[in-house]
Design a protein around this motif. Structure first.
Motif, short mmCIF file in Angstrom:
data_model
loop_
_atom_site.label_atom_id
_atom_site.label_comp_id
_atom_site.label_asym_id
_atom_site.label_seq_id
_atom_site.Cartn_x
_atom_site.Cartn_y
_atom_site.Cartn_z
N GLY A 461 12.97 24.94 32.84
CA GLY A 461 13.14 25.50 34.18
C GLY A 461 11.80 25.65 34.88
N THR A 462 11.76 25.42 36.16
CA THR A 462 10.51 25.48 36.94
C THR A 462 10.40 26.83 37.65
OG1 THR A 462 11.62 24.46 38.83
CG2 THR A 462 10.48 23.00 37.29
N PHE A 463 9.18 27.29 37.77
CA PHE A 463 8.92 28.52 38.51
C PHE A 463 8.96 28.20 40.00
CE2 PHE A 463 7.54 29.93 34.44
CZ PHE A 463 7.63 31.33 34.45
N GLU A 464 9.67 29.04 40.72
CA GLU A 464 9.82 28.85 42.17
C GLU A 464 10.04 30.20 42.80
OE1 GLU A 464 13.32 26.59 42.93
OE2 GLU A 464 14.55 27.72 41.51
N LEU A 465 10.03 30.20 44.14
CA LEU A 465 10.29 31.43 44.87
C LEU A 465 11.79 31.70 44.85
CD1 LEU A 465 8.86 33.66 46.50
CD2 LEU A 465 9.32 32.31 48.56
N VAL A 466 12.18 32.79 44.17
CA VAL A 466 13.61 33.07 43.94
C VAL A 466 14.00 34.33 44.70
CG1 VAL A 466 15.37 33.52 42.23
CG2 VAL A 466 13.45 32.01 41.66
N PRO A 467 14.99 34.26 45.60
CA PRO A 467 15.50 35.47 46.27
C PRO A 467 16.33 36.27 45.27
CG PRO A 467 16.01 33.49 47.54
CD PRO A 467 15.59 33.04 46.19
N LEU A 468 15.93 37.48 44.97
CA LEU A 468 16.65 38.28 43.97
C LEU A 468 18.00 38.75 44.46
CD1 LEU A 468 13.92 40.45 42.21
CD2 LEU A 468 14.99 38.34 41.47
N ASP A 469 18.22 38.79 45.78
CA ASP A 469 19.56 39.16 46.25
C ASP A 469 20.57 38.10 45.83
OD1 ASP A 469 18.47 37.23 47.86
OD2 ASP A 469 19.14 38.10 49.76
N GLU A 470 20.15 36.81 45.84
CA GLU A 470 21.04 35.75 45.37
C GLU A 470 21.23 35.84 43.85
OE1 GLU A 470 19.53 32.04 46.67
OE2 GLU A 470 19.61 32.53 48.83
N VAL A 471 20.15 36.15 43.12
CA VAL A 471 20.24 36.31 41.66
C VAL A 471 21.23 37.41 41.31
CG1 VAL A 471 18.95 37.08 39.63
CG2 VAL A 471 17.94 35.38 41.19
N LEU A 472 21.13 38.55 41.97
CA LEU A 472 22.03 39.67 41.69
C LEU A 472 23.47 39.34 42.07
CD1 LEU A 472 19.72 42.62 42.75
CD2 LEU A 472 20.65 42.22 40.47
N ALA A 473 23.63 38.63 43.17
CA ALA A 473 24.99 38.26 43.59
C ALA A 473 25.65 37.39 42.52
CB ALA A 473 24.94 37.54 44.93
N GLU A 474 24.89 36.41 41.97
CA GLU A 474 25.45 35.53 40.94
C GLU A 474 25.70 36.29 39.64
OE1 GLU A 474 24.59 31.11 39.02
OE2 GLU A 474 23.50 31.81 40.80
N SER A 475 24.77 37.22 39.31
CA SER A 475 24.95 38.02 38.09
C SER A 475 26.22 38.89 38.19
CB SER A 475 23.73 38.91 37.87
OG SER A 475 22.56 38.14 37.70
N LEU A 476 26.42 39.51 39.35
CA LEU A 476 27.60 40.36 39.54
C LEU A 476 28.88 39.52 39.55
CD1 LEU A 476 26.24 42.88 42.20
CD2 LEU A 476 26.57 43.26 39.77
N LEU A 477 28.75 38.28 40.08
CA LEU A 477 29.91 37.40 40.05
C LEU A 477 30.32 37.07 38.61
CD1 LEU A 477 31.98 35.71 41.62
CD2 LEU A 477 30.30 33.84 41.62
N ASN A 478 29.32 36.81 37.76
CA ASN A 478 29.60 36.54 36.34
C ASN A 478 30.20 37.75 35.64
OD1 ASN A 478 28.53 33.99 36.74
ND2 ASN A 478 26.50 34.54 35.94
#
Length: 615
Positions: A461-478
């Motif tokens: 996986g590559t390091f990139e600028l990641v919006p944590l609001d999208e990360v949390l949304a996907e985590s909560l979806l899971n």
């Protein structure tokens, strides 16, 4: 008052004095001319009268018509002079002028009688009487004219003496005035110019001898302004001297207390000044340094390069240069030194000396050699580690297939046994079969967890600028099914930032932490999970708080270790790998993770990630 104004007034006064002197001498001359004019008139009258008397005698002797004509003309001239009002109105002359006028008045009638008698051939006796009377009056007139002449001479002499005395008086007066004027000008010149200039000269002399002095300001004039300006310049010079002295002392302190060797070197390479640090570096005393030059301590194989660099600086191609060389210390040992030197030039751009900084880099050079050796060893170890990691990766894949395959076979055949012999199995056998199936499933889960743990940071996986609001949304979806089943409440603080990281790993991180918060909920209250964040100077700090069962502080370090479970597997399912995976993800991102918890009240997991920019 300004000097130019004062001297202008003095010049005006001198001009007035000269003008008065000229007027006085002019008046004296005028008075002399006036006084002598009267005597000149008297003298002219006496001269013309004597001429008339002489003509009268000629007329009496010769009786020629020409003489008579001249006599009459002369008589008219004398008559004009004798009637002059200035002679007539002068009371001092009346004693002489009275008889003179009477005798002069008698001349014309007698002369006419004489002429008529001669024309009419009057008796000689009568003619003689008339002639005798004319001669007598002429003689008496001559006497009066002599008296007038004497008076004229006396008047001229008196006028001359008076004029002389007046001239002497005027000369004496103006000599005194000129003397006073000269003394006044001298005193004023001395006071206004000589004394201030002498004081200024003395002040300059004192300053040259190193004494502190200021020029006295006597008057508010031009020289006073010069002295004031001179004093201001002295103050500025003193201020500049103090500043230069402070800079010099500061430079001396820096020079002497510098942690590196500093020196001043002539363009020929001789040491002019060195600090104690340089003496310590090379082992020479200051006096020993000043008796040698840098060529004597430089190793021969480095000397040519050093001289060439110095030549380039002297030529003006470079203002300064820095290089590494090797010196021989007094004890014979050799050191590495980094030299930084700059050329000081005077106002005419001519070279004066070099200012050189010498740093002992022997330890650094030795350290670099050690580092190179260590790097070589590390490269070898990295190569071995890379090979080992490749072997582990291969082993992990083999384990995921070769270990899970027997487990699936055991689970499948035990399931078939239970299905076929189900009615025939007693209660204990059924329980044992269940244990076998459950153990196989747990073993499979552990293997999967180990594989996930081993793959952290290895999935490419590559390091990139990641919006944590999208990360949390996907985590909560899971976790949506779990959240719904447990009726959990999950809130996220607004404005959560973006971070640099691997998106999939960050999703796994927050999913594990939120999942743990829901899993280890308190049996008497519905789970409440809060996700927060805080910005600090160099990092972002994220938190996941819950109101679950909490953790005893003595187990804070243990919870992040692999396969560590703090509760019985029958109370809460799991493999004990989740938080270990979280820690490995955080460390892969260069961060840190820790916990704060109170038993039976809840826990808060913190994750700190560095604020770095993506290249």
């Amino acid at each position: 008052m300004e000097i130019k104004t004062g001297f202008r007034n003095i010049l005006i006064l001198g001009a007035c004095l000269i003008a008065a002197m000229i007027l006085a001498f002019g008046f004296s001359q005028y008075a002399f001319f006036e006084d002598t004019a009267q005597s000149e008139r008297m003298d002219k009258l006496s001269v013309e009268g004597m001429q008339l008397v002489q003509l009268t005698n000629e007329v009496l002797l010769y009786g020629e018509p020409r003489a008579v004509t001249q006599w009459r003309s002369q008589y008219q001239e004398v008559e004009r002079l004798i009637k002059d009002e200035k002679l007539t109105l002068n009371g001092d002359l009346q004693e002489v002028m009275g008889p003179l006028r009477i005798r002069f008045a008698n001349l014309l009638p007698l002369q006419e009688k004489l002429v008529q008698s001669q024309v009419r051939n009057t008796e000689p006796q009568v003619v003689r009487i008339i002639a005798s009377q004319l001669f007598q009056d002429a003689t008496q007139m001559q006497a009066s004219l002599r008296s007038l002449k004497d008076l004229a001479d006396e008047a001229f002499k008196s006028a001359y003496e008076t004029a002389k005395q007046r001239q002497v008086l005027i000369f004496s007066l103006f000599t005194g005035l000129v003397s006073v004027y000269g003394i006044f000008v001298s005193l004023l010149f001395r006071k206004a110019i000589l004394t201030p200039l002498y004081d200024l000269r003395q002040t300059i002399h004192s300053i040259r001898e190193g004494q502190k002095a200021k020029a006295p300001v006597h008057e508010d004039d031009e020289i006073g302004a010069v002295c004031t300006t001179f004093n201001i310049l002295l103050d500025e010079q003193e201020s500049t001297r103090r500043q230069v002295q402070a800079i010099s002392e500061r430079f001396r302190n820096i020079f002497e207390q510098a942690a590196v060797g500093m020196s001043i070197v002539s363009t020929a390479g001789d040491w002019l000044e060195v600090n104690q640090c340089l003496c310590d570096i090379l082992g020479y005393s200051r006096d020993e340094f000043l008796k040698t030059n840098y060529q004597a301590i430089t190793l021969p194989e480095y000397l040519e390069d050093d001289i060439e660099r110095v030549r380039i600086i002297l030529s003006g191609e470079k203002a300064f240069d820095s290089w590494e060389t090797r010196y021989r210390r007094k004890d014979g040992s050799v050191i590495w030194a980094r030299i930084t030197t700059a050329l000081a030039r005077n106002s005419g751009d001519s070279p004066m000396y070099f200012v050189t900084v010498t740093e002992d880099i022997t330890e650094r050079k030795n350290a670099e050699a050690r580092i190179r050796e260590i790097n070589r060893q590390l490269e070898e170890q990295a190569h071995d580690l890379k090979r080992t990691n490749a072997d582990l990766e291969s082993f992990a894949w083999v384990a995921s297939h070769d270990l899970r395959e027997p487990l699936r076979m055991v689970s499948s055949y035990v399931g078939l046994i239970k299905k076929r012999l189900g009615p025939e199995l007693d209660e204990d056998m059924t329980q044992y079969v269940g244990y076998a199936i459950e153990g196989a499933k747990r073993m499979d889960a552990i293997i999967l967890g180990l594989l996930d743990y081993a793959r952290i940071g290895r999935r490419g996986g590559t390091f990139e600028l990641v919006p944590l609001d999208e990360v949390l949304a996907e985590s909560l979806l899971n976790l949506s099914v779990t959240i719904k089943e447990t009726q959990a409440s999950v809130t996220v603080q607004e404005g959560i930032p973006k971070v640099i990281g691997v998106r999939s790993e960050l999703i796994r991180l927050f999913q594990n932490m939120i999942g743990n918060a829901i899993k280890f909920r308190h049996p008497e209250r519905p789970p409440q999970v809060k996700v927060g964040w805080e910005e600090r100077q160099t990092e972002w700090v994220f938190s996941v708080s819950d109101n679950g069962i909490g953790i005893d502080p003595q187990y804070f370090n243990k919870v992040f270790q692999i396969f560590q479970r703090l509760v019985h597997k029958d109370a809460y399912e799991g493999t004990g790998i989740g938080l270990a995976i979280c820690k490995k993800i955080v460390e892969h991102h260069g961060g840190r993770i820790w916990i704060e918890s109170t038993l039976d009240q809840g826990s808060t997991f913190f994750v700190a990630l560095l604020k770095v920019k993506l290249d």
